[in-house]
Design a protein around this motif. Structure first.
Motif, mmCIF file in Angstrom:
data_model
loop_
_atom_site.group_PDB
_atom_site.id
_atom_site.type_symbol
_atom_site.label_atom_id
_atom_site.label_comp_id
_atom_site.label_asym_id
_atom_site.label_seq_id
_atom_site.Cartn_x
_atom_site.Cartn_y
_atom_site.Cartn_z
ATOM 1 N N PHE A 87 0.931 -1.172 0.014
ATOM 2 C CA PHE A 87 0.014 -0.001 0.021
ATOM 3 C C PHE A 87 0.947 1.116 0.024
ATOM 4 O O PHE A 87 1.821 1.293 0.832
ATOM 5 C CB PHE A 87 -0.639 0.051 1.115
ATOM 6 C CG PHE A 87 -1.831 -0.938 1.065
ATOM 7 C CD1 PHE A 87 -3.182 -0.795 0.491
ATOM 8 C CD2 PHE A 87 -1.966 -2.155 2.084
ATOM 9 C CE1 PHE A 87 -4.237 -1.908 0.536
ATOM 10 C CE2 PHE A 87 -2.842 -3.117 1.842
ATOM 11 C CZ PHE A 87 -4.067 -2.836 0.971
ATOM 12 N N LEU A 88 0.423 2.059 -0.837
ATOM 13 C CA LEU A 88 1.050 3.464 -0.957
ATOM 14 C C LEU A 88 0.443 4.428 0.017
ATOM 15 O O LEU A 88 -0.715 4.746 -0.235
ATOM 16 C CB LEU A 88 1.303 4.012 -2.291
ATOM 17 C CG LEU A 88 2.317 3.335 -3.286
ATOM 18 C CD1 LEU A 88 1.746 3.507 -4.697
ATOM 19 C CD2 LEU A 88 3.727 3.616 -2.904
ATOM 20 N N ASN A 89 1.093 4.797 1.024
ATOM 21 C CA ASN A 89 0.387 5.773 1.828
ATOM 22 C C ASN A 89 1.129 7.053 1.899
ATOM 23 O O ASN A 89 2.160 7.387 1.906
ATOM 24 C CB ASN A 89 0.796 5.476 3.458
ATOM 25 C CG ASN A 89 0.085 3.990 3.972
ATOM 26 O OD1 ASN A 89 -0.469 4.160 4.691
ATOM 27 N ND2 ASN A 89 0.495 2.889 3.353
ATOM 28 N N ILE A 90 0.228 8.062 1.423
ATOM 29 C CA ILE A 90 0.496 9.503 0.985
ATOM 30 C C ILE A 90 0.314 10.519 2.046
ATOM 31 O O ILE A 90 -0.930 10.734 2.570
ATOM 32 C CB ILE A 90 -0.347 9.731 -0.233
ATOM 33 C CG1 ILE A 90 -0.203 8.690 -1.415
ATOM 34 C CG2 ILE A 90 0.013 11.081 -0.760
ATOM 35 C CD1 ILE A 90 -1.039 8.525 -2.619
ATOM 36 N N SER A 91 1.146 11.524 2.311
ATOM 37 C CA SER A 91 1.079 12.516 3.230
ATOM 38 C C SER A 91 1.143 13.723 2.271
ATOM 39 O O SER A 91 1.839 14.009 1.376
ATOM 40 C CB SER A 91 2.080 12.849 4.169
ATOM 41 O OG SER A 91 2.226 11.585 5.024
ATOM 42 N N LEU A 92 0.086 14.595 2.415
ATOM 43 C CA LEU A 92 0.016 16.052 1.806
ATOM 44 C C LEU A 92 0.486 17.175 2.492
ATOM 45 O O LEU A 92 0.636 17.360 3.861
ATOM 46 C CB LEU A 92 -1.427 16.009 1.237
ATOM 47 C CG LEU A 92 -2.211 15.011 0.669
ATOM 48 C CD1 LEU A 92 -3.656 15.263 0.066
ATOM 49 C CD2 LEU A 92 -1.271 14.819 -0.813
ATOM 50 N N ASP A 93 0.720 18.328 1.936
ATOM 51 C CA ASP A 93 1.145 19.699 2.578
ATOM 52 C C ASP A 93 -0.237 20.149 3.165
ATOM 53 O O ASP A 93 -1.066 20.838 1.979
ATOM 54 C CB ASP A 93 1.966 20.553 1.583
ATOM 55 C CG ASP A 93 2.266 21.873 1.998
ATOM 56 O OD1 ASP A 93 1.593 22.163 3.134
ATOM 57 O OD2 ASP A 93 2.991 22.426 1.438
ATOM 58 N N ARG A 94 -0.706 19.889 4.137
ATOM 59 C CA ARG A 94 -1.944 19.975 4.734
ATOM 60 C C ARG A 94 -2.331 21.791 4.476
ATOM 61 O O ARG A 94 -3.610 22.230 4.034
ATOM 62 C CB ARG A 94 -2.160 19.617 6.073
ATOM 63 C CG ARG A 94 -2.595 18.505 6.307
ATOM 64 C CD ARG A 94 -2.842 18.148 7.749
ATOM 65 N NE ARG A 94 -2.993 16.707 7.753
ATOM 66 C CZ ARG A 94 -3.448 15.984 9.019
ATOM 67 N NH1 ARG A 94 -3.596 16.844 10.144
ATOM 68 N NH2 ARG A 94 -3.739 14.791 9.113
ATOM 69 N N ALA A 95 -1.223 22.362 4.930
ATOM 70 C CA ALA A 95 -1.709 23.783 4.970
ATOM 71 C C ALA A 95 -1.858 24.649 3.552
ATOM 72 O O ALA A 95 -2.861 25.292 3.217
ATOM 73 C CB ALA A 95 -0.599 24.730 5.854
ATOM 74 N N ALA A 96 -0.949 24.030 2.614
ATOM 75 C CA ALA A 96 -1.056 24.738 1.307
ATOM 76 C C ALA A 96 -2.200 24.071 0.614
ATOM 77 O O ALA A 96 -3.105 24.546 -0.188
ATOM 78 C CB ALA A 96 0.158 24.427 0.529
ATOM 79 N N THR A 97 -2.451 22.806 0.845
ATOM 80 C CA THR A 97 -3.502 22.045 0.400
ATOM 81 C C THR A 97 -4.763 22.699 0.743
ATOM 82 O O THR A 97 -5.681 23.016 -0.249
ATOM 83 C CB THR A 97 -3.498 20.788 0.382
ATOM 84 O OG1 THR A 97 -2.495 20.039 -0.013
ATOM 85 C CG2 THR A 97 -4.583 19.751 -0.187
ATOM 86 N N SER A 98 -5.080 22.803 2.026
ATOM 87 C CA SER A 98 -6.221 23.339 2.654
ATOM 88 C C SER A 98 -6.439 24.818 1.991
ATOM 89 O O SER A 98 -7.560 25.115 1.678
ATOM 90 C CB SER A 98 -5.922 23.710 4.200
ATOM 91 O OG SER A 98 -5.810 22.048 4.581
ATOM 92 N N ALA A 99 -5.469 25.571 2.030
ATOM 93 C CA ALA A 99 -5.508 26.989 1.373
ATOM 94 C C ALA A 99 -6.140 26.951 -0.227
ATOM 95 O O ALA A 99 -7.124 27.816 -0.522
ATOM 96 C CB ALA A 99 -4.146 27.576 1.677
ATOM 97 N N ALA A 100 -5.536 26.092 -0.784
ATOM 98 C CA ALA A 100 -5.824 25.962 -2.335
ATOM 99 C C ALA A 100 -7.201 25.487 -2.651
ATOM 100 O O ALA A 100 -7.938 26.068 -3.407
ATOM 101 C CB ALA A 100 -4.788 25.095 -2.926
ATOM 102 N N LEU A 101 -7.644 24.504 -1.477
ATOM 103 C CA LEU A 101 -9.183 24.002 -1.506
ATOM 104 C C LEU A 101 -9.984 25.191 -1.298
ATOM 105 O O LEU A 101 -10.992 25.426 -2.065
ATOM 106 C CB LEU A 101 -9.235 23.169 -0.651
ATOM 107 C CG LEU A 101 -10.760 22.328 -0.432
ATOM 108 C CD1 LEU A 101 -11.234 21.614 -1.452
ATOM 109 C CD2 LEU A 101 -10.760 21.328 0.743
#
Length: 339
Positions: A87-101
């Protein structure tokens, strides 16, 4: 980054590995990403390496190791770990991703989650002459339309959409509460037609959703009275200012999941797709409850001055209100600004 967008990133990583000669497989049309299971890590996980191992003629762990290098290059991905059999477990840049969302939702408005995934496709629903079937078919047509497709509703002998009918006439509830009463239960469950759907208190799920939407509008008006607003579609939400509390994270996760919920209707006439309207009602209810938890943190308190953090909190609240209004519109239910 929404799960749909992350799925595209995973597909792009697979395509790059194939183009570079690292994998000899046919690139799948779609991959599934979801929350990590027991023993998983990060924000999302995918079993794409296990899916491709046999056609690639390689062990799943080797395929996972190959894809990890490509996936780590994708924008917004901060880490990729391999767990279990591959399984590939992926971590995201939460702050940048949240602002972009948040910026994306405010930019796209009520069309957030709309795609052209099934553009040009026509789905035929044959329903009985029965009010619940008619309402369910209408909402399915709206949801498929949000994905670029079209639904033709017919009446005939070969019925392919037959929800459990209501035992009572829901007309006395009025158009909005009647639609909710018919749509909220799964198609195989009998709808409950009672005056409870008209009660204006938190025990009524429809009231909670509409109240949460109205409160986001009220908070925007209150913020304007205090002299601060978001800057509209090009809001200046910065990653560093994006709230990172458990409540905000839950709210952001639900907002990110909205496109996937809408896309479930595009698998018609499969029975699971027929439950898409019911699934949307539950999603909106969870979103409303998370929104109501978030709202008290939006406005400054006492002598506190409005800050960039307050603008980001406000932007998140306005994004939630936008998604609530868009979801209700697909259900054919009004989303009033005042309750």
């Amino acid at each position: 980054m929404t799960p749909v967008e992350l799925s595209r990133s995973v597909l792009h990583a697979v395509r790059c590995a194939v183009d570079d000669g690292e994998l000899n497989v046919v690139v799948p049309s779609r991959v599934v990403v979801g929350r990590p299971g027991p023993g998983g890590r990060g924000d999302y996980a995918t079993n794409v390496a296990l899916q491709l191992a046999r056609p690639a003629g390689q062990p799943p762990l080797r395929v996972a190791a190959l894809l990890r290098a490509y996936l780590a290059r994708e924008a917004g991905v901060t880490g990729v770990e391999i767990t279990g059999p591959g399984f590939l477990n992926i971590s995201l840049d939460r702050a940048a991703t949240s602002a972009a969302l948040v910026r994306r939702i405010l930019r796209e408005g009520l069309r957030y989650g709309h795609t052209d995934a099934v553009a040009g496709r026509v789905f035929v629903l044959c329903v009985p002459y029965e009010v619940r079937a008619e309402v369910l078919a209408d909402v399915l047509a709206r949801m498929v339309g949000s994905q670029g497709g079209r639904v033709e509703i017919e009446h005939g002998e070969t019925v392919n959409l037959r929800p459990v009918p209501a035992q009572e006439d829901p007309a006395f509830l009025g158009p909005d509460a009647a639609r909710w009463a018919l749509l909220h239960p799964a198609p195989h469950d009998r709808p409950r037609i009672t005056a409870d759907h008209l009660v204006q208190r938190e025990s009524n799920p429809l009231f909670r959703i509409r109240y949460a939407h109205a409160r986001t509008r009220a908070v925007s008006r209150n913020a304007a009275d205090l002299g601060f607003t978001t800057t509209g579609p090009e809001t200046d939400v910065e990653a560093a200012d994006t709230p990172d509390t458990p409540g905000a994270r839950q709210l952001l996760a639900l907002l990110a999941d909205h496109p996937r919920v809408l896309a479930t209707a595009a698998a018609l006439p499969h029975a699971d797709a027929q439950a898409a309207p019911s699934r949307l009602t539950r999603h909106l209810l969870a979103l409303a409850d998370a929104t109501l938890v978030h709202l008290p943190a939006v406005l400054p308190r006492g002598d506190e001055k409005p800050s960039a953090a307050h603008r980001s909190q406000l932007a998140l609240a306005e994004a939630a209100g936008t998604v609530l209004a868009g979801g209700l519109s697909l259900l054919g239910i009004d989303a009033p600004d005042h309750l």
